[in-house]
Design a protein around this motif. Structure first.
Motif, PDB file in Angstrom:
ATOM      1  N   TRP A 267      68.298  22.180  37.370  1.00  0.00           N
ATOM      2  CA  TRP A 267      69.279  21.152  37.016  1.00  0.00           C
ATOM      3  C   TRP A 267      69.756  20.419  38.271  1.00  0.00           C
ATOM      4  CZ3 TRP A 267      71.035  19.419  32.295  1.00  0.00           C
ATOM      5  CH2 TRP A 267      72.097  18.524  32.344  1.00  0.00           C
ATOM      6  N   HIS A 268      70.125  21.166  39.302  1.00  0.00           N
ATOM      7  CA  HIS A 268      70.619  20.546  40.533  1.00  0.00           C
ATOM      8  C   HIS A 268      69.562  19.613  41.124  1.00  0.00           C
ATOM      9  CE1 HIS A 268      74.310  23.121  41.661  1.00  0.00           C
ATOM     10  NE2 HIS A 268      74.051  23.307  40.378  1.00  0.00           N
ATOM     11  N   GLU A 269      68.318  20.058  41.132  1.00  0.00           N
ATOM     12  CA  GLU A 269      67.251  19.223  41.694  1.00  0.00           C
ATOM     13  C   GLU A 269      67.069  17.943  40.895  1.00  0.00           C
ATOM     14  OE1 GLU A 269      63.902  21.819  41.709  1.00  0.00           O
ATOM     15  OE2 GLU A 269      64.389  22.701  43.671  1.00  0.00           O
ATOM     16  N   ARG A 270      67.172  18.050  39.576  1.00  0.00           N
ATOM     17  CA  ARG A 270      66.935  16.856  38.756  1.00  0.00           C
ATOM     18  C   ARG A 270      68.098  15.871  38.825  1.00  0.00           C
ATOM     19  NH1 ARG A 270      62.906  18.443  33.720  1.00  0.00           N
ATOM     20  NH2 ARG A 270      61.457  19.600  35.060  1.00  0.00           N
ATOM     21  N   VAL A 271      69.320  16.362  39.013  1.00  0.00           N
ATOM     22  CA  VAL A 271      70.433  15.433  39.208  1.00  0.00           C
ATOM     23  C   VAL A 271      70.200  14.625  40.481  1.00  0.00           C
ATOM     24  CG1 VAL A 271      72.896  15.239  39.719  1.00  0.00           C
ATOM     25  CG2 VAL A 271      72.132  16.793  37.925  1.00  0.00           C
ATOM     26  N   VAL A 272      69.756  15.293  41.529  1.00  0.00           N
ATOM     27  CA  VAL A 272      69.526  14.617  42.809  1.00  0.00           C
ATOM     28  C   VAL A 272      68.329  13.684  42.727  1.00  0.00           C
ATOM     29  CG1 VAL A 272      68.904  14.971  45.228  1.00  0.00           C
ATOM     30  CG2 VAL A 272      70.581  16.474  44.148  1.00  0.00           C
ATOM     31  N   GLU A 273      67.240  14.132  42.120  1.00  0.00           N
ATOM     32  CA  GLU A 273      65.981  13.392  42.161  1.00  0.00           C
ATOM     33  C   GLU A 273      65.784  12.418  40.997  1.00  0.00           C
ATOM     34  OE1 GLU A 273      63.062  16.449  42.252  1.00  0.00           O
ATOM     35  OE2 GLU A 273      63.700  17.246  44.197  1.00  0.00           O
ATOM     36  N   ARG A 274      66.376  12.717  39.846  1.00  0.00           N
ATOM     37  CA  ARG A 274      66.021  11.940  38.651  1.00  0.00           C
ATOM     38  C   ARG A 274      67.162  11.143  38.031  1.00  0.00           C
ATOM     39  NH1 ARG A 274      61.570  15.734  35.458  1.00  0.00           N
ATOM     40  NH2 ARG A 274      60.394  16.320  37.332  1.00  0.00           N
ATOM     41  N   PHE A 275      68.399  11.404  38.452  1.00  0.00           N
ATOM     42  CA  PHE A 275      69.498  10.642  37.869  1.00  0.00           C
ATOM     43  C   PHE A 275      69.767   9.388  38.692  1.00  0.00           C
ATOM     44  CE2 PHE A 275      74.039   9.588  38.063  1.00  0.00           C
ATOM     45  CZ  PHE A 275      74.152   9.041  36.788  1.00  0.00           C
ATOM     46  N   VAL A 276      69.763   8.247  38.008  1.00  0.00           N
ATOM     47  CA  VAL A 276      70.096   6.961  38.619  1.00  0.00           C
ATOM     48  C   VAL A 276      71.241   6.355  37.809  1.00  0.00           C
ATOM     49  CG1 VAL A 276      69.263   4.662  39.220  1.00  0.00           C
ATOM     50  CG2 VAL A 276      67.709   6.625  39.348  1.00  0.00           C
ATOM     51  N   PRO A 277      72.371   6.013  38.445  1.00  0.00           N
ATOM     52  CA  PRO A 277      73.512   5.461  37.700  1.00  0.00           C
ATOM     53  C   PRO A 277      73.147   4.159  36.997  1.00  0.00           C
ATOM     54  CG  PRO A 277      74.166   6.103  39.917  1.00  0.00           C
ATOM     55  CD  PRO A 277      72.661   6.160  39.876  1.00  0.00           C
ATOM     56  N   PRO A 278      73.780   3.877  35.863  1.00  0.00           N
ATOM     57  CA  PRO A 278      73.566   2.587  35.196  1.00  0.00           C
ATOM     58  C   PRO A 278      73.892   1.432  36.143  1.00  0.00           C
ATOM     59  CG  PRO A 278      74.767   4.094  33.760  1.00  0.00           C
ATOM     60  CD  PRO A 278      74.695   4.753  35.101  1.00  0.00           C
ATOM     61  N   LYS A 279      73.112   0.359  36.056  1.00  0.00           N
ATOM     62  CA  LYS A 279      73.245  -0.759  36.998  1.00  0.00           C
ATOM     63  C   LYS A 279      74.575  -1.477  36.869  1.00  0.00           C
ATOM     64  CE  LYS A 279      68.236  -1.526  36.836  1.00  0.00           C
ATOM     65  NZ  LYS A 279      67.158  -2.449  36.409  1.00  0.00           N
ATOM     66  N   ASN A 280      75.201  -1.445  35.684  1.00  0.00           N
ATOM     67  CA  ASN A 280      76.427  -2.226  35.494  1.00  0.00           C
ATOM     68  C   ASN A 280      77.692  -1.398  35.718  1.00  0.00           C
ATOM     69  OD1 ASN A 280      76.411  -0.601  33.230  1.00  0.00           O
ATOM     70  ND2 ASN A 280      76.962  -2.250  31.797  1.00  0.00           N
ATOM     71  N   THR A 281      77.578  -0.267  36.437  1.00  0.00           N
ATOM     72  CA  THR A 281      78.741   0.590  36.672  1.00  0.00           C
ATOM     73  C   THR A 281      79.727  -0.080  37.626  1.00  0.00           C
ATOM     74  OG1 THR A 281      77.441   2.610  36.350  1.00  0.00           O
ATOM     75  CG2 THR A 281      79.528   2.830  37.535  1.00  0.00           C
ATOM     76  N   GLU A 282      80.987  -0.213  37.177  1.00  0.00           N
ATOM     77  CA  GLU A 282      82.043  -0.774  38.015  1.00  0.00           C
ATOM     78  C   GLU A 282      83.168   0.231  38.253  1.00  0.00           C
ATOM     79  OE1 GLU A 282      83.442  -4.534  36.692  1.00  0.00           O
ATOM     80  OE2 GLU A 282      81.456  -5.459  36.672  1.00  0.00           O
ATOM     81  N   LEU A 283      83.081   1.391  37.603  1.00  0.00           N
ATOM     82  CA  LEU A 283      84.108   2.415  37.767  1.00  0.00           C
ATOM     83  C   LEU A 283      83.494   3.771  37.404  1.00  0.00           C
ATOM     84  CD1 LEU A 283      87.204   2.977  38.266  1.00  0.00           C
ATOM     85  CD2 LEU A 283      87.458   2.832  35.782  1.00  0.00           C
ATOM     86  N   VAL A 284      83.760   4.795  38.213  1.00  0.00           N
ATOM     87  CA  VAL A 284      83.266   6.144  37.950  1.00  0.00           C
ATOM     88  C   VAL A 284      84.440   7.036  37.575  1.00  0.00           C
ATOM     89  CG1 VAL A 284      82.098   8.170  38.899  1.00  0.00           C
ATOM     90  CG2 VAL A 284      81.343   5.874  39.533  1.00  0.00           C
ATOM     91  N   LEU A 285      84.279   7.803  36.504  1.00  0.00           N
ATOM     92  CA  LEU A 285      85.311   8.749  36.061  1.00  0.00           C
ATOM     93  C   LEU A 285      84.778  10.172  36.182  1.00  0.00           C
ATOM     94  CD1 LEU A 285      86.836   7.097  32.860  1.00  0.00           C
ATOM     95  CD2 LEU A 285      87.953   7.463  35.044  1.00  0.00           C
ATOM     96  N   LEU A 286      85.612  11.058  36.742  1.00  0.00           N
ATOM     97  CA  LEU A 286      85.275  12.473  36.830  1.00  0.00           C
ATOM     98  C   LEU A 286      86.158  13.255  35.862  1.00  0.00           C
ATOM     99  CD1 LEU A 286      85.115  12.932  40.723  1.00  0.00           C
ATOM    100  CD2 LEU A 286      83.310  12.180  39.175  1.00  0.00           C
ATOM    101  N   PHE A 287      85.519  14.020  34.965  1.00  0.00           N
ATOM    102  CA  PHE A 287      86.238  14.830  33.994  1.00  0.00           C
ATOM    103  C   PHE A 287      85.815  16.289  34.098  1.00  0.00           C
ATOM    104  CE2 PHE A 287      86.404  10.790  31.343  1.00  0.00           C
ATOM    105  CZ  PHE A 287      87.766  10.587  31.544  1.00  0.00           C
ATOM    106  N   PRO A 288      86.653  17.220  33.678  1.00  0.00           N
ATOM    107  CA  PRO A 288      86.247  18.627  33.617  1.00  0.00           C
ATOM    108  C   PRO A 288      85.399  18.872  32.373  1.00  0.00           C
ATOM    109  CG  PRO A 288      88.499  18.423  32.837  1.00  0.00           C
ATOM    110  CD  PRO A 288      88.072  17.041  33.289  1.00  0.00           C
ATOM    111  N   CYS A 289      84.655  19.968  32.392  1.00  0.00           N
ATOM    112  CA  CYS A 289      83.832  20.300  31.229  1.00  0.00           C
ATOM    113  C   CYS A 289      84.709  20.841  30.099  1.00  0.00           C
ATOM    114  CB  CYS A 289      82.769  21.330  31.608  1.00  0.00           C
ATOM    115  SG  CYS A 289      83.460  22.931  32.064  1.00  0.00           S
TER     116      CYS A 289
END
Length: 568
Positions: A267-289
């Motif tokens: 999972w950690h490797e794929r977040v680093v290597e395969r996740f690309v943020p959406p191009k239209n992101t203007e704000l990032v929100l961090l939430f707990p699980c």
């Protein structure tokens, strides 16, 4: 030996010896008659055995180099005709292993008997390393060891296929009987072979149900178990992950050993290597699980989403959400369908949970433009993770005021007020783009960044309500439903053309399943149970499910490599 199913390097296999066949893991009869080994329990008359051990020179773990070299020289002069098992001594001087491997390779042995294993389990690094080198180099060779039954689950998980049982009779001779808590509690009646058979059946069933890792974590009978598994997880995590099937069911994290599982590393490797943020992101929100999965179905995330909608309105389609959790660290909102796990929640996080999560969050935040604001609506240890990630990434994180938990009226009001300071406006195009992105990101997780764009580009179409069918130029590329996907040969061709990923190359006309002997090359990123494309002359001729890892397909000479589901 043919591999039927993997869980880590552990495997269910089918062994064919002439007209005789049996399943592994198993108890194996090994004939020592013509070997220079002596035993109190040596058979009076040679019988029928599964494996005939070739004459060998027993070497101790600490044997000096000059003795080993002399022994190797003599082994090359042995007549190995008529023998199907080779004795591999466990040696501290692992630099001599390749010499023994050359003999195994040259004479095509069907099994390797790993000597001195009861000593070797006390040498954690050597035990794991020797099993790894054997398994990776000889995927069709059985590994046989001599261990007590309470070691069977761990040994199988690391690559052992069968166990020789002669030494177990010593316990019967001493009047000791095994229990699942051995060697601390013993039964009153001799039962060595019965207990060995019961344990083998338990291990086999665990692999069939995908529960071998759980069994391993429940059989920590000695300090050697804990030490060996820790070394395997921390120093050979890539070895375990390579053979671990792609996650389909919920993973339960029961102990500190659980948070080092191969699924977490992947999972950690794929977040680093395969996740690309959406191009239209203007704000990032961090939430707990949340305890409920997927998170969006939970009460807490429903309240978060309501507060975000109230503050931003249509601008919500320009916000991207990351969920912080242990041990997966970071879960992009689009991947919440894939984060199938459950963990004991006590409110206490240890360093082994906090630091990896913070490091992963830092790497994830670096993917966003520097001018995109980051808002954290967190409490407890989540705040510590976010602060450390901010320091590591050099990104400023704005924390909302949280009182009495993140879902209290005061906290949700503070979230709304903080977001109200930002003016975001989403369009119909933004909403359509994010709808497509929710689907694309799941394909990216399975095949790599860009796979989602290949099966669902801007001019693509989505048809259906629950089971979504994806189309490009009128041809179906795949399906999507609640994070579960399928791919057509046409869709796999587009992925192959775009990424050159998850392919198995053959040079024959595809009529059924693909056997390992027919695989010319295969993508090394393939894991058991992955969706793969069968390629011939650059064209995808079929789509199926991998039985073996990509590297294993190329090295193996027996068994099914890909179960074909669809042909072009």
């Amino acid at each position: 030996m043919e591999v039927i199913r993997h869980e880590g390097p552990g495997r269910l296999g089918l062994v064919r010896l002439g007209e005789h066949s049996f399943r592994t893991p198993a108890l194996a009869g090994v004939d020592f008659t013509l070997s220079p080994f002596n035993s109190f329990f040596h058979p009076e008359e040679p019988g029928d055995y599964d494996f005939n051990l070739a004459p060998a020179i027993p070497l101790g773990f600490y044997t000096p180099a000059e003795v080993i070299e002399k022994a190797i020289g003599r082994l090359w002069s042995v007549n190995y005709e008529g023998f199907n098992a080779f004795y591999l001594p466990a040696l501290r001087r692992t630099e001599y292993l390749p010499e023994f491997f050359k003999i195994i390779e040259r004479y095509g042995f069907e099994a390797v008997y790993l000597g001195n294993t009861k000593i070797l389990v006390k040498e954690y690094r050597y035990f794991v390393r020797i099993l790894r080198e054997l398994r990776e180099r000889f995927p069709n060779v059985m590994i046989i060891a001599d261990l007590e039954p309470f070691f069977y689950p761990l040994a199988v998980y690391l690559g052992v296929d069968a166990f020789e049982t002669r030494s177990l009779k010593l316990y019967d001779f001493e009047g000791k009987g095994f229990t699942q808590f051995s060697p601390f509690l013993w039964d009153r009646e001799p039962n060595s072979l019965d207990f060995a058979r019961e344990t083998i059946l338990l291990v086999r069933r665990a692999i069939e149900e995908g529960k071998l890792r759980y069994l391993v974590e429940n059989f920590f009978n000695t300090q050697y178990h804990a030490g060996i598994l820790r070394i395997a997880d921390l120093e050979h995590g890539d070895y375990l992950e390579k053979y671990t099937p792609i996650q389909r069911e919920t993973v339960y994290f029961m102990s500190e050993a659980s948070i080092r599982r191969p699924e977490v590393k992947r999972w950690h490797e794929r977040v680093v290597e395969r996740f690309v943020p959406p191009k239209n992101t203007e704000l990032v929100l961090l939430f707990p699980c949340s305890a409920k999965k997927p998170y969006s179905f939970s009460r807490s995330h429903t309240l978060y989403r309501r507060a975000v909608k109230e503050a931003l309105g249509s601008g919500i389609s320009r916000v991207h959400e990351l969920i912080l959790t242990s041990p997966f660290g970071v879960v992009p909102r689009e991947w919440e369908w894939l984060a199938k796990y459950d963990i004991v929640v006590t409110g206490h996080w240890n360093e082994e949970e906090i630091k990896p999560a913070a490091e992963l969050l830092a790497k994830t935040l670096e993917k966003y433009p520097r001018d995109v604001p980051i808002i954290a609506h967190l409490d407890e240890a989540y705040v510590e993770i976010a602060k450390l990630a901010g320091e590591l990434s050099g990104r400023e994180i704005i924390f909302t005021r949280v009182e009495n938990g993140t879902t209290s009226r005061e906290s949700l009001k503070a979230l709304t007020e903080t977001l109200g300071e930002f003016e975001l406006e989403g369009t119909k195009e933004d909403r359509t783009y994010r709808y497509f992105e929710n689907i694309r990101k799941v394909f990216d997780f399975y095949f790599g960044a860009g796979a989602g764009e290949a099966v669902l580009p801007e001019n693509g179409q989505v048809k259906g309500s629950k089971m979504l069918r994806l189309f490009v130029d009128g041809q179906q590329t795949g399906t999507f439903r609640d994070g579960v996907i399928s791919v057509t040969p046409f869709g796999m061709q587009r992925i192959y053309d775009s990424l050159k990923a998850y392919w198995v190359n053959v040079d024959f006309e595809l009529r059924g399943d693909v056997f390992a002997v027919g695989v010319d090359e295969a993508d090394p990123t393939i894991r058991p149970d992955d969706i793969v494309g069968v390629v011939r002359d650059g064209k995808v001729v079929g789509v199926g499910k991998a039985v073996l890892s990509g590297e294993e397909m190329v090295r193996a000479k027996k068994g099914v490599a890909v179960k074909v589901r669809k042909r072009a």
